[in-house]
Write an enzyme that holds these catalytic residues in place. Sequence first.
Site, mmCIF file in Angstrom:
data_model
loop_
_atom_site.group_PDB
_atom_site.id
_atom_site.type_symbol
_atom_site.label_atom_id
_atom_site.label_comp_id
_atom_site.label_asym_id
_atom_site.label_seq_id
_atom_site.Cartn_x
_atom_site.Cartn_y
_atom_site.Cartn_z
ATOM 1 C CE LYS A 128 -93.722 27.561 -40.955
ATOM 2 N NZ LYS A 128 -94.374 28.584 -41.753
ATOM 3 C CE LYS A 185 -92.327 34.391 -44.911
ATOM 4 N NZ LYS A 185 -92.481 35.629 -44.166
HETATM 5 P P1 NAD Z 1 -100.235 31.102 -35.275
HETATM 6 O O1 NAD Z 1 -99.810 29.750 -34.791
HETATM 7 O O2 NAD Z 1 -100.325 32.250 -34.312
HETATM 8 O O3 NAD Z 1 -101.703 30.993 -35.956
HETATM 9 C C1 NAD Z 1 -102.129 29.931 -36.767
HETATM 10 C C2 NAD Z 1 -103.632 29.774 -36.603
HETATM 11 O O4 NAD Z 1 -104.089 28.708 -37.458
HETATM 12 C C3 NAD Z 1 -104.059 29.385 -35.186
HETATM 13 O O5 NAD Z 1 -105.112 30.240 -34.794
HETATM 14 C C4 NAD Z 1 -104.552 27.941 -35.313
HETATM 15 O O6 NAD Z 1 -105.625 27.684 -34.434
HETATM 16 C C5 NAD Z 1 -105.011 27.904 -36.753
HETATM 17 N N1 NAD Z 1 -104.982 26.553 -37.334
HETATM 18 C C6 NAD Z 1 -103.931 25.692 -37.363
HETATM 19 N N2 NAD Z 1 -104.279 24.556 -38.002
HETATM 20 C C7 NAD Z 1 -105.564 24.725 -38.383
HETATM 21 C C8 NAD Z 1 -106.480 23.906 -39.081
HETATM 22 N N3 NAD Z 1 -106.157 22.675 -39.509
HETATM 23 N N4 NAD Z 1 -107.736 24.385 -39.304
HETATM 24 C C9 NAD Z 1 -108.075 25.630 -38.883
HETATM 25 N N5 NAD Z 1 -107.235 26.453 -38.213
HETATM 26 C C10 NAD Z 1 -106.015 25.988 -37.973
HETATM 27 O O7 NAD Z 1 -99.288 31.443 -36.496
HETATM 28 P P2 NAD Z 1 -98.974 32.891 -37.134
HETATM 29 O O8 NAD Z 1 -97.815 33.493 -36.428
HETATM 30 O O9 NAD Z 1 -100.246 33.645 -37.298
HETATM 31 O O10 NAD Z 1 -98.421 32.426 -38.577
HETATM 32 C C11 NAD Z 1 -99.290 31.972 -39.621
HETATM 33 C C12 NAD Z 1 -98.472 31.807 -40.892
HETATM 34 O O11 NAD Z 1 -97.923 33.076 -41.261
HETATM 35 C C13 NAD Z 1 -97.284 30.840 -40.747
HETATM 36 O O12 NAD Z 1 -97.124 30.117 -41.923
HETATM 37 C C14 NAD Z 1 -96.113 31.783 -40.517
HETATM 38 O O13 NAD Z 1 -94.895 31.205 -40.925
HETATM 39 C C15 NAD Z 1 -96.519 32.962 -41.379
HETATM 40 N N6 NAD Z 1 -95.947 34.261 -40.968
HETATM 41 C C16 NAD Z 1 -95.914 34.633 -39.652
HETATM 42 C C17 NAD Z 1 -95.365 35.870 -39.311
HETATM 43 C C18 NAD Z 1 -95.290 36.328 -37.854
HETATM 44 O O14 NAD Z 1 -94.600 37.320 -37.588
HETATM 45 N N7 NAD Z 1 -95.975 35.669 -36.925
HETATM 46 C C19 NAD Z 1 -94.865 36.721 -40.297
HETATM 47 C C20 NAD Z 1 -94.946 36.349 -41.623
HETATM 48 C C21 NAD Z 1 -95.496 35.103 -41.954
#
Ligand code: NAD
Length: 301
Positions: A242, A174
């Site tokens: 990050k 990744k």
């Molecule tokens: P986001 O911030 O939209 O969602 C994260 C969710 O996790 C939120 O709903 C938050 O409330 C919850 N959360 C955070 N800490 C928590 C805890 N301690 N207990 C329970 N829930 C908790 O983020 P996202 O865009 O959905 O990304 C999630 C992961 O996927 C990240 O690591 C990101 O790098 C990766 N990612 C994102 C994308 C994208 O396009 N958004 C693409 C590939 C990978």
Amino acid sequence: MAERIGFIGLGIMGKPMARNLVAAGYELVVFSRTRASVDDLVAEGPGYVAAGSAREVAGAVSTVITMLPDSADVRDVVFGEAGILPEMGDGDLLVDMSTIAPATAREVGTALADNGAAALDAPVSGGDKGAIAGTLSIMVGGEAADFERAMPLFQAMGKTIVHVGAAGAGQVVKACNQVVVAIAYAAVSEALVLGSKAGVDPAKVIEVLGGGLAATRVMELRGASMVAHEFDPGFRVDLHRKDLGIALATAREAGVPLPATALVGQLFDALAAAGGGDRDHSSLITLFEGLAGHEVGSAGG
Ligand code: NAD
């Protein structure tokens, strides 16, 4: 009866991934720090059961999926006060699909193995669009037998699913992915600003580059929205910062210089410092527009 799976972290990615699992016939026990995300899914109909904590999720299922922002969040959900670790024993599996440091993925894997449970690091690529369409690329680190066990879940969420090695290997791949995406955004930004300020319609640049060696999914999926200056996330600048931090730290450990990645990382830092950390990472183009004193698609191109 539908198999019950746990899902923790219902953000931009987690929510549509959860929906695809329910569409594939699973019942989900869900928890997220933001209660509204849990309520939204439960209101969508049967298929979702709300839990009050990560530990409650783990107590109700034998497979838990996590989709959380960062390493610290995964550590909190596993090792924290209401974390899943005490509920993860023989026959239980954690599938962490967040993007986190490979070292944290290995630490989590070891802690679960000490309890008799198993873990896979299974980060994804394909963005919110891929999450909604169920076409994510999933790169998986861990034991082959655990990979096979999780395969039906992966197939509900993704299209390209590859077991890339032992614990932590998914996160290493990744990091490689994010290096390519970051530099591609810089390349597409430079090309669109150059074409536009030199008098060519950016839509034409996107159209013809897409058919040649310069074709990139970044331009295909985000080129038009970059020209239109639509920067709602998507993938937030702060999350890409990050990820580049993870890539640079992993590269330093491996003895690999990443000069181009370091440069784009500084540019993302500049966007965040100016208050743009919550915008989509495609907003990188605005920095290049500033350097050129030209807004793409304005007079002249
Ligand atoms: P986001 O911030 O939209 O969602 C994260 C969710 O996790 C939120 O709903 C938050 O409330 C919850 N959360 C955070 N800490 C928590 C805890 N301690 N207990 C329970 N829930 C908790 O983020 P996202 O865009 O959905 O990304 C999630 C992961 O996927 C990240 O690591 C990101 O790098 C990766 N990612 C994102 C994308 C994208 O396009 N958004 C693409 C590939 C990978």
